[in-house]
Scaffold this motif. Structure first.
Motif, short mmCIF file in Angstrom:
data_model
loop_
_atom_site.label_atom_id
_atom_site.label_comp_id
_atom_site.label_asym_id
_atom_site.label_seq_id
_atom_site.Cartn_x
_atom_site.Cartn_y
_atom_site.Cartn_z
N GLY A 110 6.15 2.67 -2.13
CA GLY A 110 5.61 1.26 -2.06
C GLY A 110 5.91 0.42 -2.83
O GLY A 110 5.78 -0.77 -3.07
N GLN A 111 6.04 1.13 -3.90
CA GLN A 111 6.35 0.60 -5.48
C GLN A 111 7.37 -0.25 -5.47
O GLN A 111 8.15 -1.34 -5.61
N LYS A 113 8.66 -1.99 -3.07
CA LYS A 113 9.42 -2.91 -1.52
C LYS A 113 9.10 -4.63 -3.01
O LYS A 113 8.39 -4.78 -3.70
N GLU A 115 9.08 -7.67 -2.76
CA GLU A 115 8.78 -9.23 -2.44
C GLU A 115 7.49 -9.95 -3.28
O GLU A 115 7.15 -9.67 -3.66
N ALA A 118 4.20 -7.37 -3.48
CA ALA A 118 4.77 -6.25 -4.10
C ALA A 118 3.58 -5.64 -4.29
O ALA A 118 2.91 -4.01 -4.04
N TRP A 121 2.02 -3.51 -1.32
CA TRP A 121 2.58 -2.13 -0.96
C TRP A 121 2.45 -0.57 -1.80
O TRP A 121 2.33 0.70 -1.05
N VAL A 124 -1.04 0.79 -0.43
CA VAL A 124 -0.96 0.97 1.13
C VAL A 124 0.09 2.65 1.47
O VAL A 124 -0.34 3.40 1.63
N GLY A 125 0.83 2.60 0.47
CA GLY A 125 2.12 3.53 0.27
C GLY A 125 1.51 4.98 -0.57
O GLY A 125 1.88 5.96 -0.02
#
Length: 154
Positions: A110-111, A113, A115, A118, A121, A124-125
């Protein structure tokens, strides 16, 4: 002094050899008959089939186990090996280990990403990684039990 050490070494070797003989004698059909009812057995037959079930009874010529709520009789002549499954599976322990590994892996993915959003994420991850890791760990833990060979056909 040297003879005393030598005699102690010989006595120790004899004791160790006798312990191995005593343990080997504990394995056999009497060990199968001593298994308590409802204990889990894994029976490997001479034709290659494996039957897992709960102990019902062992006579001199026959082993009776319960498998999928059905009674299965196995002739002693058809049995190659019997393993006694001891203890309970540590599903909780392995689920916790899996959750920790999954959380770390999910957070790292997640880290990673790159974007504008970011920071969304990472949690979420972390959440998905923890859940998936716990599930895989629990499945793995369900298969981990101590097995002891109690009978091998002559």
């Amino acid at each position: 002094m040297k003879s005393r050490i030598l005699s102690l070494l010989i006595a120790g070797a004899v004791i160790v050899a006798q312990c191995g003989v005593a343990l080997a004698q504990g394995r056999g059909w009497p060990a199968v008959q001593a298994v308590p009812a409802d204990d889990r057995l894994i029976v490997k037959q001479k034709d290659g089939k494996t039957i897992e079930g709960k102990m019902i009874e062992a006579s001199e010529t026959n082993l009776t186990v319960s498998r999928d709520k059905k009674v299965v009789n196995i002739s002693r002549d058809n049995i190659a090996r019997i393993e006694h499954s001891i203890g309970k599976a540590n599903k909780g322990k392995w689920a916790a280990i899996g959750a920790a590994v999954g959380a770390g892996g999910g957070a790292a993915i997640g880290q990673s990403k790159v974007e504008p959003n970011a920071e969304l994420w990472l949690p979420v991850g972390l959440i998905f990684g923890t859940g998936i890791g716990a599930g895989v760990g629990a499945l793995f833990g369900a298969t981990r039990r101590k097995r002891e060979v109690i009978y091998t056909a002559p």
